[in-house]
Design a protein around this motif. Sequence first.
Motif: not given
Length: 143
Positions: A91-96, A115-118
């Motif tokens: 989800v973090a990867e999709d967010t960026i 890891e997602a937060a970083q």
Amino acid sequence: MAFTNPTNDERRTILEEAKTIAVVGCSNRPDRTSYMIAEALQHAGYHVIPVNPIIAGETVLGEKVIASLADIKTPVDIVNVFRRSEDTLPVAEDTIKMAHKPKVFWLQQGIYNEEAAQLVEEQGITAVMDHCIKVDHAILVRK
């Protein structure tokens, strides 16, 4: 360096300035927490975009459910995530990769993934973890 959430004042500012919130993992079932919080956010005046590939195309809380963050073409201020901690990195990867970079990546209460937060913070997106956005709004935003 260990992750630190934004302060109460910083989260208040985030919530006061936000207009649109994408709710990843939003359910179409009114008895689910993600539905109840999305509904509360709508009642607080936010435009909520439900994101859930399983029910994409359906309507939840009067809004068409979007399959993925990549399908959102309008600016989003906060990506609010209802997924298990171990499932938040994608989800973090999709967010960026979103067309309009959101300001905040917010993991709901009980959800934590450094890891997602970083990853999002390296792209200039503020991370909030293990905080209920509805509770923070009720406590921090005086309207």
